[in-house]
Write a protein that holds these residues in place. Structure first.
Motif, short mmCIF file in Angstrom:
data_model
loop_
_atom_site.label_atom_id
_atom_site.label_comp_id
_atom_site.label_asym_id
_atom_site.label_seq_id
_atom_site.Cartn_x
_atom_site.Cartn_y
_atom_site.Cartn_z
N GLY A 1 0.82 -1.21 0.00
CA GLY A 1 0.00 0.00 0.00
C GLY A 1 0.85 1.25 0.00
O GLY A 1 0.58 2.21 -0.72
N SER A 2 1.92 1.24 0.79
CA SER A 2 2.79 2.41 0.83
C SER A 2 3.38 2.68 -0.54
O SER A 2 3.43 3.83 -1.01
CB SER A 2 3.93 2.19 1.83
N ALA B 1 0.70 4.04 -2.82
CA ALA B 1 0.38 5.42 -2.50
C ALA B 1 1.50 6.36 -2.96
O ALA B 1 1.25 7.42 -3.54
CB ALA B 1 0.16 5.56 -1.00
N SER C 1 1.44 6.64 -6.78
CA SER C 1 0.32 7.44 -7.30
C SER C 1 0.54 8.92 -7.00
O SER C 1 0.24 9.79 -7.79
CB SER C 1 -1.00 6.95 -6.69
N ARG C 2 1.12 9.18 -5.83
CA ARG C 2 1.35 10.58 -5.47
C ARG C 2 2.42 11.19 -6.37
O ARG C 2 2.30 12.31 -6.85
CB ARG C 2 1.79 10.65 -4.02
N ARG D 1 1.08 12.04 -9.67
CA ARG D 1 0.28 13.25 -9.62
C ARG D 1 1.18 14.49 -9.74
O ARG D 1 0.92 15.43 -10.45
CB ARG D 1 -0.51 13.30 -8.31
N PHE E 1 -5.28 3.57 3.18
CA PHE E 1 -4.79 3.87 1.84
C PHE E 1 -5.91 4.34 0.91
O PHE E 1 -5.69 5.24 0.10
CB PHE E 1 -4.06 2.65 1.26
N LEU F 1 -6.39 7.78 1.76
CA LEU F 1 -5.25 8.59 1.31
C LEU F 1 -5.33 8.84 -0.18
O LEU F 1 -5.15 9.97 -0.66
CB LEU F 1 -3.95 7.84 1.66
N ILE F 2 -5.61 7.79 -0.92
CA ILE F 2 -5.60 7.90 -2.39
C ILE F 2 -6.79 8.72 -2.88
O ILE F 2 -6.68 9.54 -3.78
CB ILE F 2 -5.57 6.49 -3.02
#
Lengths: 429, 522
Positions: free
Chosen positions: A410-411, A414, A417-418, A421, B440, B443-444
């Motif tokens: 998950g980290s 995330a 995806s960040r 962006r 998550f 967060l996303i």
């Protein structure tokens, strides 16, 4: 992320696989012999011969006198048991039971079930805290009449049942004996089984002990783990009319250890009760090896008894043992221990006695069901040790592993995806 | 409490002039205790809300407190005895969901609360009569009726809380309600045995009649809760008139298919809830023997340590409620609590360390979770679905509890406590997975579940400013349009009235967009 997880699963399964593998078990060929060299069946002497690769364990179970189990370990495959019956029945039976060749015998020990105490456990079930006047007359197992073993022995499942009733003519039971003789149901039995590699396709019957595969465990509670080097004894009291409203029973066991050896009581508390639900303690009486000798024996039991033939957790009876007594112990006069170790065995060998009581303060231990079954292993060598089952380890690994994997995955997701962006859109300011 | 209530009634009685229909609340000065806008009044309401659930929690655990007596007097085995709990749980699997639904759509919050409280009273009465007449089936029936009321009442309680305190204090209020429930359980555990022995002395014998009388006495708490429900309904109605506030629900029509619209976050919250609670309640139910056998505790010690989780959660729930309110960051709190729970289960399973440590940790984690998890629902569900969402949450929680309680019994009998503890740990792990996923997802998707309270406040201000700005523009446009267009009588009158400052009907006021809903719910 999916790929990642499956990798971990594979890893875990492999881990589990390696842990699950048993060490190569030891195989013994076991045979049963009833009253060798004697044709009458009014006395019981069972010889169990467990032949290994280069050694033999002889178990001799007998109800001549107090019920006794004799364990003799020899380094030869061809050692044999000899019983001199006339001498055995004589007042001086010393040497009536022996194993030949004599120099092949490396170790011998005996376990004698001598007495059953009955006492009023209303206030405390602790045997040593019960005042003397709360004890009922003791049942002396040597005075019991034991039924013939002939038809209660199963040579394929390797089980035998000794059944005795306190119908002795001596009248040593005081007032209690009257009611006992009237009811005629008072029975005490103890059974012996031994283990070997079971032939393929042997089904296990609902008998007391069945032929087990080595390094396996019983199907019924307390599901003791056993090896090829041990046999199991099941002490069962059934139908005995209690002599009071809060009767508790206790068993006295006497052990004989050769010459300089001595017995030691150990308690193994384990977090693992998956084989014997709610029981976390294993007690064992092990012999401390003599100098530069590795031969030892054990008597091992879980601190529980059961109040039903089809034991379930709900039938658990708390079982308490008391400190080992090594001084002032006597072996009941008539016992094959005398026939094997000699007349004055108290002075030449180490004697130890232990009491085990059944039932706790709260709840009736015996009255309701009038059934009590307690199991112990008698064997040679190191006592078996319980280990976690693979299922436990698997659940644990998957359960604890997945959140960690998810956290890492998950980290990363995330983070990626960040980053995306930010890379696609420039900050306005 | 009764005294307080009476005082309350007296206060209301002496000062009862019905407020004028449409008068704005500010114009009619009321004393602090009677003004629904003032804190004092809301505290009274809070007290009533807390005692609303007291009776049902007290009586829910009556069988556990009187286990030996019930089994002895009714001559039932443990399995039959456990059926008393099963009979409570099973109807709730369905009814919890409909409870929320009924509150929203059929009865309304006030009548719903009263009806459910009545069910609780009647159920306890039947339960007690079953003992009096020595009919165990009647006792089971009583538990069934009791169950119909019990959980739905909890839903109603939560809905009341949201309707009255949907500001900053919501978490604190949930915490207080929870501690009241726990006090109910603990008081019951400690007092019912004593009551039984007193009644036994009085009657001179044990037996099913004694048991029945004791249970009837326990039922008094239910009647007390019913009175609270009636009074609360009155106050709520009064507040509605004074403040022109709506009943604790929405007028919007919701469908049974609302469940389909629940967001992923909400489903994750459900999973956390179910997996977490099944590792707590069945464990406590089976814990006594564990402490006796593994840690060699005496029977009394084992009872004490077994109830420590409830004892701890009673004072800590409001504290944690306050903390969560103050700092926000609900998901972090939940993760924290789930990890602590996992640690304490692992401790109990794999070590011989003093179990007081593990159980106290469990108690702390349990109260923390309740304070952080339940209010999260309000963040991810539009207000009009709150009743349904909470009902659904409790419904599947019940399903989980009923199923897992049976499974746990079977596991214990066949594989023992180590395996049971590992099973519970696995459940907590599942819950941990869900909460990590929730983190998550949040967060996303940029959700506000894990914002700090400060940030939430800032965002709320921003949203308000934005709404104001839009409103200004809209007015401006309207005015511009109005200038351009020929005016109808209708609009002329409206404009005139609004200039005067007269109250316009609701539908003429600017309906705040969804953001307003959000800001209201923090």
């Amino acid at each position: 992320m999916l790929v990642e997880r499956s990798c971990v699963f594979l890893l875990l399964l492999w881990l589990v696989g390696t842990l699950a593998r048993d060490p190569v078990g030891y195989r013994r060929k076991v045979s049963l012999e009833y009253n060798p060299g004697l044709n009458i069946s009014s006395v019981n002497l069972l010889h169990i011969r467990a032949v290994g690769n280069n050694d033999t364990i002889h178990y001799v179970w007998s109800t001549i006198g107090a019920p006794t189990a004799l364990l003799v370990y020899t380094r030869s495959q061809n050692s044999t048991l000899h019983v001199n019956w006339t001498k055995l029945f004589s007042p001086a039976p010393s040497g009536a039971v022996h194993v030949e060749p004599t120099d092949s015998v490396l170790y011998s020990t005996a376990v004698i079930f001598s007495k059953v105490f009955e006492y009023n456990g209303a206030n405390t079930s602790d045997l040593f805290k019960v005042p003397a006047d709360q004890f009922y007359p003791t049942y002396n197992l040597a005075n019991f009449t034991w039924e013939s073993l002939g038809d209660k022995m199963n040579k394929t499942t390797l089980t035998a049942t000794f059944r005795g009733a306190a119908s002795g003519p001596e009248g040593t039971f005081g007032n209690g004996s009257i009611s006992f003789q009237n009811s005629g149901e008072k029975l005490m039995q103890y059974g012996a089984g031994t283990s070997e590699k079971a032939p393929c396709g042997k089904d296990s019957s609902q008998n007391m002990v069945t032929a087990y595969e080595e390094n396996s465990r019983d199907a019924r509670l307390p599901r003791l783990l056993h090896t090829a080097n041990c046999s199991k004894v099941n002490f069962v009291m059934s139908g005995v009319a209690p002599r009071g409203n809060h009767s508790r029973f206790a068993l006295e066991i006497v052990t004989v250890e050769e010459r300089e050896g001595r017995k030691q009581l150990e308690s193994i508390r384990s977090i693992d009760d998956e084989y014997t639900p709610t029981i976390f303690e294993m007690a064992q009486l092990v012999s401390v090896p003599r100098n530069h000798s590795t031969t030892s024996s054990f008597l091992q039991w879980k601190t529980t008894a059961y109040s039903s033939q089809h034991a379930e957790r709900a039938d658990t009876i708390h079982c308490q043992y008391y400190p080992l007594q090594t001084t002032n112990c006597t072996v009941p006069r008539s016992s094959i221990a005398h026939a094997y170790f000699g007349e004055d065995l108290e002075s030449h060998h180490a004697i130890a006695a232990i009491n085990i009581s059944f039932g706790s303060e709260d709840g009736e231990a015996y009255e309701e069901k009038r059934y009590l079954s307690w199991s112990a292993l008698i064997g040679f060598g190191e006592p078996p040790k319980d280990t976690f089952s693979t299922l436990v380890i698997a659940i644990l690994a998957v359960g604890l592993g997945t959140p960690v994997v998810l956290l890492v995955g998950g980290s990363i997701a995330a983070f990626v995806s960040r980053k995306k962006r930010y890379s696609e859109y420039e900050p306005i300011n | 409490m009764a005294a307080l209530e009476e005082e309350e009634r007296a206060l209301l009685g002496e000062e009862e002039p019905p407020p004028e229909r449409d008068a704005p609340p500010s114009r009619k000065p009321l004393s602090a205790l009677c003004d629904p806008q003032r804190l004092a009044h809301r505290l009274v309401v809070l007290a009533l809300m807390c005692f609303l659930g007291f009776g049902s929690y007290f009586c829910y655990d009556n069988p556990a407190a009187l286990q030996t007596q019930v089994q002895g007097d009714m001559k039932v085995n443990t399995a039959q005895f456990m059926a008393l709990y099963a009979w409570y749980s099973w109807p709730n699997v369905v009814l919890c969901f409909f409870g929320g639904f009924l509150i929203d759509r059929v009865f309304g919050i006030r009548w719903g609360t009263i009806i459910f409280s009545t069910f609780v009273c009647v159920g306890q009465l039947i339960f007690a009569l079953g003992a009096v007449f020595n009919a165990f089936w009647l006792m089971e029936a009583g538990r069934f009726v009791f169950g119909i009321g019990g959980e739905s009442l909890a839903v109603a309680q939560n809905t009341y809380a949201v309707s009255w305190f949907k500001g900053k204090e919501l978490n604190l209020v949930f915490g207080l309600q929870l501690s009241m429930a726990r006090i109910g359980s603990t008081v019951n555990m400690n007092i019912m045995g004593w009551v039984y022995s007193r009644i036994q002395d009085l009657l001179g014998s044990t037996g099913h009649t004694t048991l029945g009388i004791v249970l009837l006495i326990g039922g008094v708490t239910c009647i007390f809760s019913l009175l609270c429900a009636l009074f609360l309904a009155y106050l709520d109605r009064r507040a509605e008139k004074i403040l022109c506030k709506e009943q604790g629900k929405t007028g919007e029509v919701i469908k049974l298919t609302d469940v389909k619209d629940f967001s992923l976050s909400l489903w994750l919250i459900f999973i956390i809830c179910v997996c977490y609670y099944v590792a707590i309640f069945p464990f406590i139910g089976l814990g006594k023997v564990f402490f006796i056998e593994k840690f060699k505790f005496s029977s009394q010690e084992a009872s004490a340590i077994n109830s420590i989780v409830y004892v701890i959660s009673a004072p800590l729930s409001p504290v944690f409620g306050f903390l969560v309110d103050k700092f926000g960051r609900n998901i972090s709190w939940v993760i924290c609590s789930v990890v602590i729970t996992l640690a304490s289960h692992v401790m109990l399973a794999f070590t011989f360390w003093n179990p007081w440590i593990a159980m106290c940790l469990l108690g702390i984690a349990y109260s923390l979770l309740a304070c952080a998890l339940w209010p999260m629902v309000a963040f991810v569900v539009p207000e009009h679905q709150l009743g349904t969402a909470y009902g659904f949450m409790q419904s599947i929680q019940n399903l989980g509890l009923a199923v897992i309680a049976i499974a746990a019994g079977m596991i214990l009998d066949s594989r023992g406590y180590l395996f049971l503890e590992i099973f519970f740990s696995a459940c907590v792990c599942l819950s941990l997975i869900a909460v990590v996923m929730l983190y998550f997802v949040n967060l996303i998707r940029g959700g506000d579940l894990n914002w700090s309270a400060k940030r939430r406040e800032k965002f709320q201000k921003l949203a308000e400013a934005e709404a104001e700005r839009r409103e200004k523009i809209r007015r401006q446009n309207e005015d511009d349009l109005a200038k351009l267009q020929p005016k109808s009588d209708f609009s002329l009158r409206n404009r005139y009235l609004s200039r005067l400052g007269a109250q316009l009907p609701d539908n003429y006021a600017c309906p705040l967009p969804a953001l307003a809903h959000r800001s209201v719910l923090k």
